[in-house]
Design a protein around this motif. Sequence first.
Motif, PDB file in Angstrom:
ATOM      1  N   UNK A 184      36.471  30.255  28.091  1.00 15.38           N
ATOM      2  CA  UNK A 184      37.731  30.755  28.811  1.00 15.38           C
ATOM      3  C   UNK A 184      37.486  31.883  29.674  1.00 15.38           C
ATOM      4  N   UNK A 185      36.378  32.558  29.691  1.00 15.05           N
ATOM      5  CA  UNK A 185      35.885  33.864  30.242  1.00 15.05           C
ATOM      6  C   UNK A 185      35.903  33.573  31.824  1.00 15.05           C
ATOM      7  N   UNK A 186      35.860  34.788  32.367  1.00 13.81           N
ATOM      8  CA  UNK A 186      36.114  34.733  33.873  1.00 13.81           C
ATOM      9  C   UNK A 186      34.763  34.092  34.482  1.00 13.81           C
ATOM     10  N   UNK A 187      33.570  34.036  33.714  1.00 18.32           N
ATOM     11  CA  UNK A 187      32.119  33.318  33.936  1.00 18.32           C
ATOM     12  C   UNK A 187      32.096  32.746  32.570  1.00 18.32           C
ATOM     13  N   UNK A 248      34.381  34.059  43.965  1.00 16.83           N
ATOM     14  CA  UNK A 248      35.561  32.893  44.114  1.00 16.83           C
ATOM     15  C   UNK A 248      36.428  32.990  43.023  1.00 16.83           C
ATOM     16  N   UNK A 249      35.920  32.701  41.897  1.00 11.03           N
ATOM     17  CA  UNK A 249      36.741  32.802  40.623  1.00 11.03           C
ATOM     18  C   UNK A 249      37.501  34.110  40.522  1.00 11.03           C
ATOM     19  N   UNK A 250      36.979  35.118  40.643  1.00 10.87           N
ATOM     20  CA  UNK A 250      37.747  36.493  40.785  1.00 10.87           C
ATOM     21  C   UNK A 250      38.858  36.576  41.821  1.00 10.87           C
ATOM     22  N   UNK A 251      38.514  36.098  43.014  1.00 11.07           N
ATOM     23  CA  UNK A 251      39.574  36.123  44.120  1.00 11.07           C
ATOM     24  C   UNK A 251      40.668  35.186  43.527  1.00 11.07           C
ATOM     25  N   UNK A 252      40.467  34.160  43.134  1.00 15.46           N
ATOM     26  CA  UNK A 252      41.554  33.082  42.668  1.00 15.46           C
ATOM     27  C   UNK A 252      42.446  33.857  41.566  1.00 15.46           C
ATOM     28  N   UNK A 253      41.800  34.580  40.688  1.00 16.64           N
ATOM     29  CA  UNK A 253      42.502  34.908  39.661  1.00 16.64           C
ATOM     30  C   UNK A 253      43.464  36.193  40.008  1.00 16.64           C
ATOM     31  N   UNK A 279      38.544  48.033  39.691  1.00 17.77           N
ATOM     32  CA  UNK A 279      38.804  46.436  40.249  1.00 17.77           C
ATOM     33  C   UNK A 279      39.011  45.496  39.101  1.00 17.77           C
ATOM     34  N   UNK A 280      40.283  45.030  38.857  1.00 24.13           N
ATOM     35  CA  UNK A 280      40.876  44.345  37.989  1.00 24.13           C
ATOM     36  C   UNK A 280      40.386  42.617  38.024  1.00 24.13           C
ATOM     37  N   UNK A 281      39.732  42.179  37.250  1.00 26.48           N
ATOM     38  CA  UNK A 281      39.593  40.675  37.574  1.00 26.48           C
ATOM     39  C   UNK A 281      40.515  39.787  36.808  1.00 26.48           C
ATOM     40  N   UNK A 282      41.299  40.217  36.008  1.00 29.69           N
ATOM     41  CA  UNK A 282      42.676  39.348  35.259  1.00 29.69           C
ATOM     42  C   UNK A 282      42.008  38.206  34.432  1.00 29.69           C
ATOM     43  N   UNK A 283      41.346  38.556  33.655  1.00 29.60           N
ATOM     44  CA  UNK A 283      40.810  37.599  32.638  1.00 29.60           C
ATOM     45  C   UNK A 283      42.127  37.038  31.935  1.00 29.60           C
ATOM     46  N   UNK A 284      42.901  37.891  31.518  1.00 32.40           N
ATOM     47  CA  UNK A 284      44.248  37.333  31.146  1.00 32.40           C
ATOM     48  C   UNK A 284      45.334  38.226  31.807  1.00 32.40           C
TER      49      UNK A 284
END
Length: 369
Positions: A184-187, A248-253, A279-284
């Motif tokens: 489930x993680x960002x990576x 790319x994953x972070x930008x989509x989140x 700089x937030x990556x919104x894991x959840x």
Amino acid sequence: MTIRVWGYLDEYAAEREEILDAVDTVFGSGRLVLADSVRSFEEEFAARHGVAHCVGVDNGTNAVKLGLEALGVGPGDEVITVSNTAAPTVLAITGTGATPVFVDVREDYLMDVDRVEAALTPRTRCLLPVHLYGQCVDMAPLEELAARHRLTVLEDCAQAHGARHHGRPAGGMGKAAAFSFYPTKVLGAYGDGGAVVTSDPDVDEALRRLRYYGMEERYYVTALPGHNSRLDEVQAEILRRKLRRLDTYVAARREVARRYAEGLADTDLILPATNPGNEHVYYVYVVRHPRRDAIIEALRERDIELNVSYPWPVHTMTGFQHLGYREGSLPVTERLAGEIFSLPMYPSLAPDTQDRVVEALRDVLKTLS
């Protein structure tokens, strides 16, 4: 069709050829344990975080545990952390024989660093901030406090891949940092995995020994403790491919988060905010409401799955009663735990699916007002 709080199948469909090629690369290499894929991933992940070393391990819990042990934490020591975290953070501390000591959090769910100094005792050995939900703890005062009291800092970065704090990456600020690659993680891997990063060569050497039975050469144990805690070659090769797409994953989140913020701005939900310098990556995507349980049940009836991370602060669990915390010990943590819930969040969440979540949530909120 039920909307899940997390899903990977659309992402897998888009990346399937590369994922299967990663598997074939390892299976065709002739080496399946601690070989080229792990070594290459460690180098690339370390470079991404501006540190000298990365040691891949089998999961995020052991990343924290081995990280603590490599920093010299053991029986009789105390580690200061927070209670609003996944239980594995705390289980890793107790697994070393050390005692977790909790401080309360702020309204942003992150460690209240102003409370840490009062929690210090002669037994305090390490500070363990948890970069929760995708953004970083205020690290500068914590680093200053650690330096002044000659303590070490281990960052828990399980939920913060790609996050930054005043330009510095999560994982690049403490003496060492622990990561999880749970799916489930960002990576996320396609199974379990973890890593510890550091720029200290002694910590790196200790970590490599700890993950491999306490051995520095095959069959010969040089020091205890020792574990069998190796990152799998297949997962490492998959992670290598996915690491190239982390931005790319972070930008989509962030785009999913933007759409939520826009669609829910005029409701009485408390929406997540990004702290200055972060700089937030919104894991959840965590929101708050005093009628949380009613909202979750109402959306479940509409086939929309929500989640609570986490409904029980660690200090309130019966498994940790021996630590001596009572109800009311951490009032902010306890209050927030009764209000928080997570909306569906993952890079491949389609806008029309998200619109369905927003519309249903708005309808339910109107019935509660």
